[in-house]
Design an enzyme around this catalytic site. Structure first.
Site, PDB file in Angstrom:
ATOM      1  N   GLY A 242       0.825  -1.208   0.000  1.00 60.07           N
ATOM      2  CA  GLY A 242       0.000   0.000   0.000  1.00 60.07           C
ATOM      3  C   GLY A 242       0.854   1.252   0.000  1.00 60.07           C
ATOM      4  CE1 TYR A 362      -2.689   9.004   1.967  1.00 59.48           C
ATOM      5  CE2 TYR A 362      -5.054   9.033   2.244  1.00 59.48           C
ATOM      6  CZ  TYR A 362      -3.943   9.186   1.451  1.00 59.48           C
ATOM      7  OH  TYR A 362      -4.111   9.510   0.139  1.00 59.48           O
ATOM      8  CD  GLU A 363      -2.546   3.111   2.316  1.00 58.16           C
ATOM      9  OE1 GLU A 363      -1.607   2.379   1.981  1.00 58.16           O
ATOM     10  OE2 GLU A 363      -3.564   3.286   1.622  1.00 58.16           O
ATOM     11  N   GLY A 364       0.493   4.934   7.425  1.00 58.83           N
ATOM     12  CA  GLY A 364       1.782   5.021   8.097  1.00 58.83           C
ATOM     13  C   GLY A 364       2.353   6.413   7.985  1.00 58.83           C
ATOM     14  CD  GLN A 369       5.939   4.704   6.036  1.00 55.98           C
ATOM     15  OE1 GLN A 369       6.549   3.685   5.705  1.00 55.98           O
ATOM     16  NE2 GLN A 369       4.636   4.695   6.277  1.00 55.98           N
TER      17      GLN A 369
END
Lengths: 379, 249
Positions: A242, A362-364, A369
């Protein structure tokens, strides 16, 4: 080393560019302003095959590689990140998760219509008190013999209202920590599901973000994906891919802003010449171009590793962190180059700046990261 | 029924034109190639007609006279729905050479309808369609902005000063089409892109006649003169400049 794209990859890039520049551009400002869901565009992109482009042809997908996906995501995101996030969640979270880890019965029933884009999927991980720390899931699924009983609340769900198929992460054995987490396929219209109001967001206002509440929702046993306790690993593995989608989205937002700023700088005059002839502006554009090119290379490297079947988790974290951070920087400079015009909606760059911010979250988040990247250095 | 669509491979319409050092040729380095926009509209109409023909139109073939660098644009035509393609392996010099070589192919491989764009966006010769019909000794209709099938009979309309002509000709014929024949060109879908790889692209060596013209040289248009802005309140300065500098009054 070979930096040459194939004929098919170039054709996909051009198809995405044509759709974005010809169709998305027409109503992007209105949809942003009024927070309107892009129903017609989602239908058109489904017909063109973009919503399931990564799924193999066997399951009615486009059978395209991840490099093509990066190229398409960049082009769509240059114009409209609200549309590209719908494409990203459907492709790289929901379809990927089902194809990679589901069984054939689940693929037959749920993956096929998602790959064809006839139905849209959503990925339900975040909770009011579990965002970056995904192990702290409060949603529970209790084993009742024939079925699981699902209770809890999920937050910030992209496609929350329009999706027909949810992939829900929940604790089945809270005492086991992350090993007690599972993932379930839940149909949107099951009894006991309440979708909260549309979130009034700063950017990506045209995508529908909602909270979703589960109150004694019965989930058939066969809708659990993988072995008992596989849910956390499922979420982490799926998010690895993703991240390439969101990194490419951030890349597109940045490169879209760079294109607009360059065009504007060649037209706008100040002190007797086009402002691109002033070093203050020319050097800004040079810095922006280097950042965009670096982000593109990181995205393509992560995609290439995935296509080669090699480990890409760290590479996709680097791409996501860097592309999101430079998207914020590049869009901010694009607004600066536009001056007063950049601060009004007709010139698009202020919207790109608002959209860029979300890619750092979003998504981390960018911070998550960095955890992933730094841990890979500790190994 | 078979339709042939002639495709020209042209530089993208936003390409900045550059000349070679001695001005004898165009510098094609770094050029993005696309299907000539008029030919793309012709193809779009052919696909529309095939889709609503209930099987009466079996195949749409595209043909290009060009070397291997034209293959990406041919593949795009296949990706949007053309059934097969022919490439005549030759870098043509003029319209005559293009028309003659397409005619040589068509003589051995007949089609019912041949479509060609009214001109190509690079050299704008506007001659291939008409020449092709002459070589084949079949009717041609130019400036066609509407083409439909009434049963097995094609019906065309063309814009003329002050009105519209409606025309019917026997098949086979060449329709030279212009804007209006179709709306937007199609965007290839993933499935089409995948299938394009498997569709047949026949490459044949040229059997038609050679070029009749030679390009001697090219010249860029003169750069536009710079604009001088004069404040609306300084009408006197404008008159002075028109008199002394531009020498028009």
């Amino acid at each position: 080393m070979n930096f040459q794209f194939t004929e098919e990859q170039l054709m996909i890039q051009q198809a995405a560019r044509d759709y974005a520049q010809r169709e998305l551009i027409k109503d992007v400002l209105e949809r942003d302003e009024k927070a309107l869901y892009p129903t017609e565009h989602v239908k058109n992109l489904a017909e063109l095959g973009f919503l399931g482009m990564l799924v193999s042809e066997k399951w009615d997908g486009g059978g395209m590689d991840t490099v093509s996906y990066v190229l398409a995501m960049e082009e769509i995101s240059k114009v409209d990140a609200s549309v590209s996030v719908i494409m990203s969640v459907n492709n790289s979270l929901v379809c990927y998760g089902l194809e990679k880890f589901g069984n054939d019965a689940q693929r037959e029933k749920y993956l096929r219509p998602l790959a064809r884009g006839e139905k849209i999927g959503a990925f339900l991980l975040s909770e009011p008190e579990a965002g970056s720390d995904a192990t702290k899931q409060r949603t529970t699924a209790v084993d009742m013999g024939d079925y699981y009983l699902l209770n809890g609340t999920k937050n910030w769900i992209t496609n929350g209202n329009t999706a027909s198929t949810y992939l829900v992460i929940a604790h089945t054995h809270p005492e086991k920590g992350h090993r007690g987490i599972n993932v379930f396929i839940v149909e949107r219209h099951s009894e006991g599901i309440t979708v909260g109001p549309h979130e009034n967001k700063m950017g990506m206002r045209s995508s529908d973000t909602h909270s979703v509440m589960f109150n004694d929702v019965k989930v058939p046993k066969e809708n659990r994906i993988g072995e008992d306790g596989f849910g956390f690993k499922f979420a982490m593995k799926t998010l690895e891919g993703g991240r390439i989608g969101i990194a490419s989205q951030a890349l597109g937002i940045a490169s879209g802003a760079l294109e607009l700023a360059t065009k504007y700088a060649k037209e706008r005059k100040a002190f007797g010449t086009e402002i691109i002839n002033h070093q203050a502006i020319a050097f800004k554009l040079a810095d922006m171009a280097v950042k965009v090119e670096n982000a593109r290379n990181l995205c393509l490297k992560a995609a290439w590793l995935k296509d080669q079947g090699q480990a890409y988790g760290t590479a996709s974290a680097m791409a996501k962190m860097y592309a999101a951070d430079i998207a914020m920087e590049v869009t901010t400079e694009a607004v600066q180059i536009h001056g007063g015009y950049g601060y009004v909606k007709e010139y698009h760059v202020e919207r790109l700046m608002r959209e860029a911010k979300l890619t750092q979250i979003y998504e981390g988040t960018s911070e998550v990261q960095k955890i992933i990247i730094s841990r890979s250095l500790m190994e | 029924m078979k339709i042939l669509v002639c495709l020209s491979n042209v530089p993208d319409t936003t390409t900045k034109i550059k000349l070679s050092g001695d001005q004898s040729a165009l510098d094609m380095a770094g050029v993005q190639w696309v299907i000539n926009p008029w030919d793309e509209l012709a193809l779009t109409r052919a696909l529309d007609l095939k889709e609503k023909s209930e099987g009466k139109i079996d195949t749409i073939t595209v043909i290009t006279v060009g070397e291997s660098l034209t293959e990406p644009t041919i593949r795009k035509a296949l990706a949007v729905g053309a059934d097969d393609a022919v490439r005549i392996n030759l870098n043509p010099t003029d319209d005559y050479e293009v028309a003659s070589n397409i005619a040589a192919w068509v003589k051995n491989n007949p089609y019912d309808i041949i479509l060609s764009g009214i001109e190509s966006s690079d050299f704008n010769g506007s001659a291939v369609g008409g020449m092709l019909a002459e070589f084949l000794k079949i009717p041609s209709v130019s400036s066609v902005s509407f083409l439909d099938m009434e049963g097995d009979k094609p019906l065309m309309k063309r814009e003329i000063p002050g009105g519209t002509e409606t025309i019917r000709v026997p098949m086979p014929f060449v329709a030279i089409v212009q804007k209006g024949i179709a709306l937007d060109p199609r965007i290839p879908a993933m499935r089409g892109i995948m299938m394009a790889r498997k569709k047949e692209l026949t490459v044949v060596e040229p059997t038609g006649e050679g070029a009749k013209s030679t390009y001697i040289g090219f010249a860029m248009p003169k750069a536009k003169a710079k604009v001088k802005m004069i404040d609306a309140e300084n009408a006197g300065q404008l008159i002075t400049l028109l008199h002394e500098e531009a020498k028009v009054i």
